[in-house]
Design a protein around this motif. Structure first.
Motif, PDB file in Angstrom:
ATOM      1  N   ALA A  84      64.578 107.682  69.879  1.00  0.00           N
ATOM      2  CA  ALA A  84      66.012 107.360  69.734  1.00  0.00           C
ATOM      3  C   ALA A  84      66.748 107.393  71.066  1.00  0.00           C
ATOM      4  CB  ALA A  84      66.666 108.339  68.757  1.00  0.00           C
ATOM      5  N   ASP A  85      66.194 108.103  72.048  1.00  0.00           N
ATOM      6  CA  ASP A  85      66.840 108.203  73.361  1.00  0.00           C
ATOM      7  C   ASP A  85      66.557 106.991  74.247  1.00  0.00           C
ATOM      8  OD1 ASP A  85      68.421 109.666  75.283  1.00  0.00           O
ATOM      9  OD2 ASP A  85      66.558 110.236  76.314  1.00  0.00           O
ATOM     10  N   VAL A  86      65.552 106.198  73.899  1.00  0.00           N
ATOM     11  CA  VAL A  86      65.119 105.092  74.770  1.00  0.00           C
ATOM     12  C   VAL A  86      66.258 104.120  75.121  1.00  0.00           C
ATOM     13  CG1 VAL A  86      63.528 103.118  74.982  1.00  0.00           C
ATOM     14  CG2 VAL A  86      62.699 105.311  74.056  1.00  0.00           C
ATOM     15  N   PRO A  87      67.096 103.688  74.154  1.00  0.00           N
ATOM     16  CA  PRO A  87      68.175 102.750  74.507  1.00  0.00           C
ATOM     17  C   PRO A  87      69.191 103.325  75.492  1.00  0.00           C
ATOM     18  CG  PRO A  87      67.839 102.812  72.128  1.00  0.00           C
ATOM     19  CD  PRO A  87      67.034 103.934  72.711  1.00  0.00           C
ATOM     20  N   ASN A  88      69.175 104.647  75.711  1.00  0.00           N
ATOM     21  CA  ASN A  88      70.084 105.243  76.690  1.00  0.00           C
ATOM     22  C   ASN A  88      69.683 104.951  78.131  1.00  0.00           C
ATOM     23  OD1 ASN A  88      71.803 106.425  74.773  1.00  0.00           O
ATOM     24  ND2 ASN A  88      70.413 108.167  74.522  1.00  0.00           N
ATOM     25  N   TYR A  89      68.434 104.492  78.348  1.00  0.00           N
ATOM     26  CA  TYR A  89      68.041 104.219  79.736  1.00  0.00           C
ATOM     27  C   TYR A  89      67.397 102.855  79.952  1.00  0.00           C
ATOM     28  CZ  TYR A  89      63.506 106.042  78.125  1.00  0.00           C
ATOM     29  OH  TYR A  89      62.340 106.261  77.430  1.00  0.00           O
ATOM     30  N   THR A  90      67.080 102.139  78.877  1.00  0.00           N
ATOM     31  CA  THR A  90      66.473 100.819  79.092  1.00  0.00           C
ATOM     32  C   THR A  90      66.709  99.896  77.904  1.00  0.00           C
ATOM     33  OG1 THR A  90      64.430  99.670  79.763  1.00  0.00           O
ATOM     34  CG2 THR A  90      64.196 101.422  78.118  1.00  0.00           C
ATOM     35  N   ASN A  91      66.697  98.587  78.187  1.00  0.00           N
ATOM     36  CA  ASN A  91      66.693  97.577  77.127  1.00  0.00           C
ATOM     37  C   ASN A  91      65.315  96.924  77.017  1.00  0.00           C
ATOM     38  OD1 ASN A  91      66.646  96.036  79.416  1.00  0.00           O
ATOM     39  ND2 ASN A  91      68.562  94.950  79.023  1.00  0.00           N
ATOM     40  N   SER A  92      64.332  97.541  77.662  1.00  0.00           N
ATOM     41  CA  SER A  92      62.960  97.045  77.612  1.00  0.00           C
ATOM     42  C   SER A  92      62.230  97.739  76.463  1.00  0.00           C
ATOM     43  CB  SER A  92      62.275  97.352  78.955  1.00  0.00           C
ATOM     44  OG  SER A  92      60.917  96.992  78.920  1.00  0.00           O
ATOM     45  N   GLN A  93      61.480  96.963  75.711  1.00  0.00           N
ATOM     46  CA  GLN A  93      60.734  97.507  74.564  1.00  0.00           C
ATOM     47  C   GLN A  93      59.409  98.064  75.084  1.00  0.00           C
ATOM     48  OE1 GLN A  93      61.883  97.449  71.371  1.00  0.00           O
ATOM     49  NE2 GLN A  93      60.065  98.535  70.656  1.00  0.00           N
TER      50      GLN A  93
END
Lengths: 103, 103
Positions: A84-93
């Motif tokens: 859930a934290d991933v979108p806080n630092y990247t828009n890469s999947q």
């Protein structure tokens, strides 16, 4: 030893906030997983092998576990808040690969 | 520290001879590059993050150098015989990325 490698693909419009990743995301991962996490590593993509070529991945993170079962348990227990934290630092999947360390 | 990561994509019909890679290719790389090579690591792909998913990469090799210039010099000097050995252990076309080690 198991190494879980998380690769963040480069591409048009793709961004990666390395400062947040190092100062917030990875410490959170370490704190949540605790003793089951045997080590971590972070690589920042500089380029390809040809001069001037972009790096295929903006960043690559690595998490070390003693066994596949230890990783599976950690991911089952803590995977949701970490992902859930991933979108806080990247828009890469991210592309995730589970490895056995051979050398 | 610079980490050069060599990723061998998985796919239909792709093969990778890990025994040859560990026993012959990587020692040859080490011997040729010599003191400029600060370390090496080898990961064998076991799977993706979903149960039963194949690994995106059959294997990932890492070579450590003190600087970008040290890597460029090593690759310019020794790249040809190292690359020429690749078909001896895989039919996968490697993806190469140059990284800065951040953690």
């Amino acid at each position: 030893m198991i190494k879980v490698t998380v690769l963040y693909p480069n591409g048009p419009g793709k961004t990666f906030d390395m400062s947040y990743y190092l100062a917030s995301h990875m410490p959170m991962v370490k704190q949540r997983i605790g003793a089951a996490l045997k080590g971590m590593a972070v690589d920042e993509g500089l380029g390809g092998v040809e001069p001037g070529a972009p790096p295929p991945y903006l960043a690559i993170g690595h998490l070390f576990f003693e066994s596949l079962d230890a990783f599976k348990l950690a991911f089952a227990t803590h995977g949701v808040p970490i992902v859930a934290d991933v979108p806080n630092y990247t828009n890469s999947q991210p592309v995730i690969q589970v490895n056995e360390v051979r050398l």
